[in-house]
Design an enzyme around this catalytic site. Structure first.
Site, short mmCIF file in Angstrom:
data_model
loop_
_atom_site.label_atom_id
_atom_site.label_comp_id
_atom_site.label_asym_id
_atom_site.label_seq_id
_atom_site.Cartn_x
_atom_site.Cartn_y
_atom_site.Cartn_z
N ARG A 1 0.83 -1.21 0.00
CA ARG A 1 0.00 0.00 0.00
C ARG A 1 0.86 1.25 0.00
O ARG A 1 0.47 2.31 -0.48
CB ARG A 1 -0.97 -0.02 1.19
CG ARG A 1 -1.84 1.24 1.27
CD ARG A 1 -3.10 1.08 2.13
NE ARG A 1 -2.89 0.32 3.33
CZ ARG A 1 -2.20 0.75 4.40
NH1 ARG A 1 -1.67 1.94 4.41
NH2 ARG A 1 -2.07 -0.02 5.45
N ASP B 1 -7.01 18.03 -14.53
CA ASP B 1 -7.30 16.64 -14.89
C ASP B 1 -7.02 16.54 -16.39
O ASP B 1 -7.79 17.04 -17.21
CB ASP B 1 -8.75 16.31 -14.55
CG ASP B 1 -9.13 14.86 -14.91
OD1 ASP B 1 -8.46 14.27 -15.79
OD2 ASP B 1 -10.11 14.35 -14.33
N LYS C 1 -8.01 5.21 -18.92
CA LYS C 1 -8.43 5.59 -20.27
C LYS C 1 -7.29 5.35 -21.26
O LYS C 1 -6.72 4.28 -21.25
CB LYS C 1 -8.95 7.03 -20.24
CG LYS C 1 -9.95 7.31 -19.12
CD LYS C 1 -11.26 6.52 -19.27
CE LYS C 1 -12.13 6.57 -18.02
NZ LYS C 1 -12.37 7.91 -17.48
N TYR D 1 -15.71 15.69 -14.93
CA TYR D 1 -16.15 14.29 -14.88
C TYR D 1 -17.22 14.13 -13.79
O TYR D 1 -17.13 14.74 -12.72
CB TYR D 1 -14.92 13.42 -14.58
CG TYR D 1 -15.20 11.95 -14.53
CD1 TYR D 1 -15.47 11.24 -15.69
CD2 TYR D 1 -15.20 11.27 -13.32
CE1 TYR D 1 -15.73 9.88 -15.64
CE2 TYR D 1 -15.45 9.92 -13.27
CZ TYR D 1 -15.72 9.23 -14.43
OH TYR D 1 -15.98 7.89 -14.37
C1 PLP Z 1 -12.76 8.42 -16.27
C2 PLP Z 1 -12.37 9.76 -15.77
C3 PLP Z 1 -12.10 9.97 -14.41
C4 PLP Z 1 -12.22 8.87 -13.39
O1 PLP Z 1 -11.33 7.86 -13.64
P1 PLP Z 1 -11.56 6.34 -13.10
O2 PLP Z 1 -10.28 5.67 -13.47
O3 PLP Z 1 -12.76 5.81 -13.82
O4 PLP Z 1 -11.79 6.45 -11.63
C5 PLP Z 1 -11.70 11.23 -14.01
N1 PLP Z 1 -11.61 12.25 -14.90
C6 PLP Z 1 -11.87 12.08 -16.21
C7 PLP Z 1 -11.74 13.24 -17.13
C8 PLP Z 1 -12.26 10.83 -16.69
O5 PLP Z 1 -12.53 10.67 -17.99
#
Ligand code: PLP
Length: 392
Positions: A52, A177, A202, A105
């Site tokens: 962890r 982000d 992603k 998001y």
């Molecule tokens: C998918 C996504 C998230 C969250 O990511 P996870 O891996 O699904 O928790 C956050 N910000 C954006 C822009 C995303 O597309």
């Protein structure tokens, strides 16, 4: 006698190195004695104690994403949302105020609207394409701004230069982000960001088989605070997911460039089909933020395309049914093209009026374009949109 229940193996030495990254799933690491633990915890030697708190697969992957982002000391988290949570919960305290983009998001929006206020942290959402609106949202106690460069699903382009200037002038942390844009499309640390967040789930990992996040901070004290909170709250990543993502990352530049070229070509193709009301792609001349897209993204329009059909739910159903090879799935960044319908998925919690204000009708689709042959994609979208149009 060797006791087969006794796990006192020694990992074999090798004069040659593995070409593929090894996976190291061990949760714990044994030390020789308490002095060795002291040396480790005091930073005099490098080592691992408990997964962890860190493990080699996280280190290898984080360093590779650091290199893409021009960052140092980034950490891997168990999801993109774990990275967002590490930033918002690890850096802020009761009484602070946060300004977020109004099209973040969905779960980030929920954290802004529900979780932070519950903990005494107030929040305001503002339109990041409108510098004056962002400035008006700031308060003396504003500590952090959280934005995405390109919004979901309408692909609006934030006024990043103005937002970075506001954050700098007012001494506010800017967290970006960068999931949609990726370090190939936008490098936040070079444009004044203090914190960079990714959903590695992603396109960085790119194969829809690992759920992961990444976060890095420019200021070492903030990086330490983020890391400590992630370790304490158990937001850190598993070795297996990191190992898969490290393999995916090897082809990230190739996949991104191909998906982006496909997206640009597919956007132009869809725009010419009957029954299509509008197509959204940042570099197209008809995109509402076309000029800003050039200055923020350069020639990198990204791999996402949205479009709107004139029809309603019946034509939306007909479209997805007529394209069985294109996964109708609320995600993005897969190696293959996927299709999402915000009105029934990411934006279903909004009222019809709120959806209409964002321009998200029943005929609105978001496409995460993959690396397939572009002719196949053109044919599949032509057929699907024709089926949708005749179903009205
Ligand atoms: C998918 C996504 C998230 C969250 O990511 P996870 O891996 O699904 O928790 C956050 N910000 C954006 C822009 C995303 O597309």
């Amino acid at each position: 006698m060797t006791d087969p229940t006794r796990r006192n193996f020694r990992w074999p030495d090798s004069a040659s190195r593995p070409v593929g990254a090894p996976i190291q799933p061990s949760v714990v690491y044994a030390s020789t004695d308490p002095d060795a633990l002291d040396a480790h915890y005091e930073g005099r030697v490098q080592g691992y104690t408990y997964a962890r708190e860190g493990h080699p697969n996280a280190t290898v992957l984080a360093q590779r994403i650091d290199a893409l982002e021009g960052a140092q000391g980034g950490i891997m988290t168990s999801s993109g949302m774990a990275a967002v949570a590490a930033v918002l919960l690890g850096c802020l305290r009761a009484g602070d105020h946060v300004v977020g983009g109004d099209q973040l998001y969905g779960r980030s929006l929920r954290m802004m609207a529900q979780d932070l206020p519950r903990l005494g942290i107030s929040t305001t959402l503002a339109d990041p394409t409108d510098a004056a609106a962002m400035a008006a949202a700031l308060r003396p106690e504003t500590r952090l701004i959280l934005v995405e460069v390109v919004s979901n699903p309408t692909l609006r382009v934030a006024d990043m230069a103005a937002i970075a200037a506001l954050a700098r002038d007012r001494g506010i942390l800017l967290a970006v982000d960068n999931t949609f844009t990726t370090p190939r499309g936008y490098r936040p640390f070079e444009r004044g960001a203090d914190i960079v967040i990714h959903s590695v789930t992603k396109i960085l990992a790119g194969h829809s088989d690992a759920t992961l996040g990444y976060v890095a901070a420019r200021d070492p004290d903030i990086a330490t605070a983020l890391n400590d909170f992630a370790v304490t709250a158990g937001l850190t990543a598993s070795p297996f997911d990191c190992w898969l993502a490290e393999r995916g990352l090897l082809t990230f530049p190739l996949r991104y460039d191909r998906a982006e070229a496909n997206a640009q070509a597919l956007a132009d193709h869809i725009a010419g089909l009957p029954g299509v009301r509008r197509v959204l792609y940042p570099l197209r001349a008809d995109h509402p933020d076309h000029n800003r897209a050039r200055s923020v993204l350069g020639a990198r329009g990204g791999h996402m395309v949205s479009f709107e059909l004139a029809g309603g739910r019946a034509s939306a159903n007909a479209l997805t049914r007529a394209a069985p090879a294109i996964a109708f799935a609320p995600t993005l960044g897969d190696v293959n093209t996927t299709l999402s319908h915000p009105a029934s998925s990411s934006h279903r919690g909004l009222s019809a009026q709120a959806r209409a204000a964002l321009g998200i009708s029943e005929g609105f689709f978001r496409v995460s374009v993959g690396v397939e042959d572009i002719d196949t994609l053109r044919d599949e979208f032509s057929a699907a949109i024709a089926a949708a149009t005749s179903a009205e």
